[in-house]
Design a protein around this motif. Structure first.
Motif, PDB file in Angstrom:
ATOM      1  N   ILE A   1       2.270  94.228 -50.693  1.00 18.38           N
ATOM      2  CA  ILE A   1       1.246  94.368 -49.668  1.00 18.38           C
ATOM      3  C   ILE A   1       1.295  95.731 -48.985  1.00 18.38           C
ATOM      4  CG2 ILE A   1       0.404  93.470 -47.458  1.00 18.38           C
ATOM      5  CD1 ILE A   1       1.475  90.727 -48.336  1.00 18.38           C
ATOM      6  N   TYR A   2       2.494  96.143 -48.560  1.00 22.30           N
ATOM      7  CA  TYR A   2       2.609  97.322 -47.700  1.00 22.30           C
ATOM      8  C   TYR A   2       3.018  98.598 -48.428  1.00 22.30           C
ATOM      9  CZ  TYR A   2       2.353  93.800 -44.027  1.00 22.30           C
ATOM     10  OH  TYR A   2       1.949  92.767 -43.229  1.00 22.30           O
ATOM     11  N   ASP A   3       3.474  98.490 -49.644  1.00 19.93           N
ATOM     12  CA  ASP A   3       3.842  99.689 -50.407  1.00 19.93           C
ATOM     13  C   ASP A   3       2.972  99.823 -51.643  1.00 19.93           C
ATOM     14  OD1 ASP A   3       5.853 100.088 -48.558  1.00 19.93           O
ATOM     15  OD2 ASP A   3       7.362  99.057 -49.757  1.00 19.93           O
ATOM     16  N   ASN A   4       1.723  99.401 -51.520  1.00 25.79           N
ATOM     17  CA  ASN A   4       0.837  99.360 -52.678  1.00 25.79           C
ATOM     18  C   ASN A   4      -0.553  99.880 -52.296  1.00 25.79           C
ATOM     19  OD1 ASN A   4       0.179  98.770 -55.341  1.00 25.79           O
ATOM     20  ND2 ASN A   4      -0.371  96.655 -54.896  1.00 25.79           N
ATOM     21  N   TYR A   5      -0.579 100.866 -51.400  1.00 25.23           N
ATOM     22  CA  TYR A   5      -1.850 101.352 -50.871  1.00 25.23           C
ATOM     23  C   TYR A   5      -2.497 102.408 -51.761  1.00 25.23           C
ATOM     24  CZ  TYR A   5      -0.499  99.138 -46.454  1.00 25.23           C
ATOM     25  OH  TYR A   5      -0.127  98.245 -45.478  1.00 25.23           O
ATOM     26  N   ALA A   6      -3.815 102.444 -51.696  1.00 29.62           N
ATOM     27  CA  ALA A   6      -4.570 103.484 -52.392  1.00 29.62           C
ATOM     28  C   ALA A   6      -4.488 104.788 -51.593  1.00 29.62           C
ATOM     29  CB  ALA A   6      -6.029 103.058 -52.537  1.00 29.62           C
ATOM     30  N   GLU A   7      -4.681 105.887 -52.285  1.00 30.65           N
ATOM     31  CA  GLU A   7      -4.674 107.199 -51.620  1.00 30.65           C
ATOM     32  C   GLU A   7      -5.716 107.252 -50.507  1.00 30.65           C
ATOM     33  OE1 GLU A   7      -5.748 111.854 -52.694  1.00 30.65           O
ATOM     34  OE2 GLU A   7      -5.203 110.463 -54.307  1.00 30.65           O
ATOM     35  N   SER A   8      -6.844 106.582 -50.730  1.00 31.96           N
ATOM     36  CA  SER A   8      -7.914 106.596 -49.731  1.00 31.96           C
ATOM     37  C   SER A   8      -7.441 106.055 -48.381  1.00 31.96           C
ATOM     38  CB  SER A   8      -9.100 105.767 -50.226  1.00 31.96           C
ATOM     39  OG  SER A   8      -8.702 104.447 -50.567  1.00 31.96           O
ATOM     40  N   ARG A   9      -6.573 105.054 -48.409  1.00 29.44           N
ATOM     41  CA  ARG A   9      -6.079 104.472 -47.166  1.00 29.44           C
ATOM     42  C   ARG A   9      -5.287 105.495 -46.346  1.00 29.44           C
ATOM     43  NH1 ARG A   9      -4.415  99.740 -44.480  1.00 29.44           N
ATOM     44  NH2 ARG A   9      -2.390  99.987 -43.455  1.00 29.44           N
ATOM     45  N   ILE A  10      -4.416 106.219 -46.988  1.00 25.59           N
ATOM     46  CA  ILE A  10      -3.576 107.184 -46.276  1.00 25.59           C
ATOM     47  C   ILE A  10      -4.426 108.295 -45.678  1.00 25.59           C
ATOM     48  CG2 ILE A  10      -1.610 108.743 -46.478  1.00 25.59           C
ATOM     49  CD1 ILE A  10      -1.021 105.716 -46.855  1.00 25.59           C
ATOM     50  N   ARG A  11      -5.415 108.765 -46.438  1.00 23.02           N
ATOM     51  CA  ARG A  11      -6.291 109.818 -45.919  1.00 23.02           C
ATOM     52  C   ARG A  11      -7.119 109.313 -44.730  1.00 23.02           C
ATOM     53  NH1 ARG A  11      -5.958 114.200 -48.891  1.00 23.02           N
ATOM     54  NH2 ARG A  11      -5.283 114.062 -51.081  1.00 23.02           N
ATOM     55  N   LEU A  12      -7.611 108.070 -44.820  1.00 21.55           N
ATOM     56  CA  LEU A  12      -8.403 107.505 -43.727  1.00 21.55           C
ATOM     57  C   LEU A  12      -7.532 107.242 -42.491  1.00 21.55           C
ATOM     58  CD1 LEU A  12     -10.645 105.038 -45.754  1.00 21.55           C
ATOM     59  CD2 LEU A  12     -11.397 107.102 -44.561  1.00 21.55           C
ATOM     60  N   LEU A  13      -6.279 106.894 -42.709  1.00 28.14           N
ATOM     61  CA  LEU A  13      -5.366 106.707 -41.585  1.00 28.14           C
ATOM     62  C   LEU A  13      -5.188 108.017 -40.817  1.00 28.14           C
ATOM     63  CD1 LEU A  13      -3.344 105.127 -39.899  1.00 28.14           C
ATOM     64  CD2 LEU A  13      -1.606 105.596 -41.650  1.00 28.14           C
ATOM     65  N   GLY A  14      -5.020 109.119 -41.560  1.00 25.99           N
ATOM     66  CA  GLY A  14      -4.879 110.417 -40.917  1.00 25.99           C
ATOM     67  C   GLY A  14      -6.102 110.777 -40.074  1.00 25.99           C
ATOM     68  N   LEU A  15      -7.291 110.511 -40.622  1.00 23.46           N
ATOM     69  CA  LEU A  15      -8.524 110.794 -39.888  1.00 23.46           C
ATOM     70  C   LEU A  15      -8.630 109.914 -38.639  1.00 23.46           C
ATOM     71  CD1 LEU A  15     -10.969 111.052 -42.927  1.00 23.46           C
ATOM     72  CD2 LEU A  15     -10.279 112.936 -41.429  1.00 23.46           C
ATOM     73  N   SER A  16      -8.229 108.660 -38.756  1.00 21.13           N
ATOM     74  CA  SER A  16      -8.293 107.743 -37.615  1.00 21.13           C
ATOM     75  C   SER A  16      -7.346 108.180 -36.505  1.00 21.13           C
ATOM     76  CB  SER A  16      -7.937 106.321 -38.055  1.00 21.13           C
ATOM     77  OG  SER A  16      -8.837 105.861 -39.036  1.00 21.13           O
ATOM     78  N   LEU A  17      -6.113 108.526 -36.873  1.00 25.02           N
ATOM     79  CA  LEU A  17      -5.132 108.941 -35.876  1.00 25.02           C
ATOM     80  C   LEU A  17      -5.565 110.205 -35.154  1.00 25.02           C
ATOM     81  CD1 LEU A  17      -1.842 108.269 -37.887  1.00 25.02           C
ATOM     82  CD2 LEU A  17      -2.694 106.979 -35.925  1.00 25.02           C
ATOM     83  N   ASN A  18      -6.320 111.021 -35.835  1.00 22.03           N
ATOM     84  CA  ASN A  18      -6.798 112.265 -35.227  1.00 22.03           C
ATOM     85  C   ASN A  18      -7.815 112.018 -34.110  1.00 22.03           C
ATOM     86  OD1 ASN A  18      -6.599 115.173 -35.284  1.00 22.03           O
ATOM     87  ND2 ASN A  18      -8.679 115.211 -36.108  1.00 22.03           N
ATOM     88  N   THR A  19      -8.400 110.814 -34.081  1.00 18.81           N
ATOM     89  CA  THR A  19      -9.392 110.488 -33.042  1.00 18.81           C
ATOM     90  C   THR A  19      -8.769 109.744 -31.863  1.00 18.81           C
ATOM     91  OG1 THR A  19      -9.986 108.289 -33.918  1.00 18.81           O
ATOM     92  CG2 THR A  19     -11.120 110.208 -34.870  1.00 18.81           C
ATOM     93  N   LEU A  20      -7.459 109.494 -31.925  1.00 20.72           N
ATOM     94  CA  LEU A  20      -6.782 108.691 -30.895  1.00 20.72           C
ATOM     95  C   LEU A  20      -7.066 109.215 -29.484  1.00 20.72           C
ATOM     96  CD1 LEU A  20      -4.696 106.456 -30.176  1.00 20.72           C
ATOM     97  CD2 LEU A  20      -2.922 108.222 -30.394  1.00 20.72           C
ATOM     98  N   LYS A  21      -7.530 108.300 -28.631  1.00 22.47           N
ATOM     99  CA  LYS A  21      -7.774 108.625 -27.233  1.00 22.47           C
ATOM    100  C   LYS A  21      -6.975 107.651 -26.374  1.00 22.47           C
ATOM    101  CE  LYS A  21     -11.490 110.078 -24.155  1.00 22.47           C
ATOM    102  NZ  LYS A  21     -12.953 110.334 -24.035  1.00 22.47           N
ATOM    103  N   VAL A  22      -6.242 108.181 -25.408  1.00 24.91           N
ATOM    104  CA  VAL A  22      -5.319 107.372 -24.617  1.00 24.91           C
ATOM    105  C   VAL A  22      -5.649 107.470 -23.135  1.00 24.91           C
ATOM    106  CG1 VAL A  22      -2.899 106.906 -24.090  1.00 24.91           C
ATOM    107  CG2 VAL A  22      -3.522 107.800 -26.343  1.00 24.91           C
TER     108      VAL A  22
END
Length: 342
Positions: free
Chosen positions: A208-229
């Motif tokens: 489940i957790y070590d079987n991700y597509a490359e697209s997931r990792i790239r989208l995670l990076g983009l999401s984290l870049n929008t983090l507002k706190v």
């Protein structure tokens, strides 16, 4: 817990049934798939004619699960999926507390089918009309309730490694790998029983957790870049645009769990994750402690879920939705005293 008369009624209905069907919610997660396949594997082994229907695509990292190759995807085979639900003698609805959670393509079919319906769930306030409602909101997952349900209707040993793997998957994914809603010792007793049957927790975690597509990792990076706190409100949020998803070849399940990054920050007890989809915004909410995101989602976005995990759709632009969210949190009385929740 089932009454003696309910157990007798269910057993009789199953004896009379030629066809059993299982259906779960739109955008099926690990608990939805695990619940469906646990029932499929169990009843298949008992010699029943059973079929599983999911409203749309499931993430690739769940396709290793026992029986996954037999699931009928309504998004690809709508006519077949509707036929299965209409012709079923017994219909199990799992991990969904209302027909509309199946999506617009299947909702009407679930209302019209003459099947004997059994709901197995763990969400609060179920509204779907069923002959049997087996729902415990204190359970970690619907899969945990599946185990209890099957135990109650059958006094003989019924579990095997394949069924156990499905149940284990639902528990692990719905608790964030046992990081929330998992303080009941009975949960760990159940996990121990599953492992005694041969369930390999390490392999399931890797699948489940070590079987991700490359697209997931790239989208995670983009999401984290929008983090507002908003530290003074104990709140954070992130977002992802439809264009970013398209550009990075989004697959179903790629964004699963992204919302948890926003809640992992020190001093933050409430977070939201906004995903821009076709003509609507998908919102995931998470919280720590006593802050009730189920009530928050209901009040402001006509959504719902659990106290610490909920979701909604909002029919507006991404920009307007986030602006609306910011207005809410700045005027929400419970968020102004955030220290009481941390």
């Amino acid at each position: 817990m089932l009454t003696i008369s309910q157990i007798s009624e269910i057993q009789q209905k199953l004896k009379e049934s030629k066809k059993i069907a299982v259906c779960t919610h739109y955008n099926p997660d690990g608990d939805a798939i695990g619940s469906s396949l646990a029932l499929y594997t169990y009843f298949s082994a008992q010699g029943f004619d059973i079929q599983c229907v999911i409203p749309n695509n499931m993430p690739d990292f769940y396709k290793w699960m026992p029986g996954a190759e037999h699931i009928v995807n309504a998004q690809k085979h709508l006519k077949e999926a509707r036929k299965i639900l209409i012709e079923a003698d017994v219909l199990f609805l799992v991990d969904m507390n209302a027909e509309q959670r199946s999506g617009i393509e299947l909702q009407r079919t679930l209302l019209e089918t003459p099947a004997y319906k059994i709901l197995i769930d763990h969400h609060p306030n179920p509204t779907v009309a069923c002959a049997i409602t087996y729902s415990d909101t204190n359970a970690t997952s619907t899969c945990e309730n599946i185990y209890r349900f099957l135990t109650e209707i059958n006094n003989e040993p019924f579990l095997n490694k394949e069924i156990g793997s499905c149940i284990y998957t639902g528990i692990i994914t719905d608790t964030g790998s046992l990081s929330y809603v998992c303080n009941d010792p009975e949960t760990y007793t159940l996990l121990a029983k599953l492992m005694e049957m041969g369930v390999n927790g390490e392999n399931i975690h890797r699948n489940i957790y070590d079987n991700y597509a490359e697209s997931r990792i790239r989208l995670l990076g983009l999401s984290l870049n929008t983090l507002k706190v908003f530290h003074h409100l104990g709140t954070s949020y992130m977002c992802l645009t439809q264009e970013e998803m398209k550009k990075n070849k989004f697959k179903e399940g790629d964004t699963e769990g992204f919302v948890n990054y926003g809640i992992s920050l020190k001093g933050i007890f409430f977070t939201a994750f906004f995903i821009e989809r076709e003509k609507r915004i998908r919102i995931s909410f998470r919280s720590k402690g006593i802050f009730d995101v189920n009530q928050f989602a209901k009040t402001y976005f006509q959504g719902g879920g659990h106290r610490n995990a909920a979701a909604s759709y909002h029919y507006d632009t991404l920009e307007n939705t986030m602006k609306y969210f910011e207005e809410i949190i700045h005027n929400h009385p419970e968020l102004s005293n955030s220290r009481s929740y941390v």
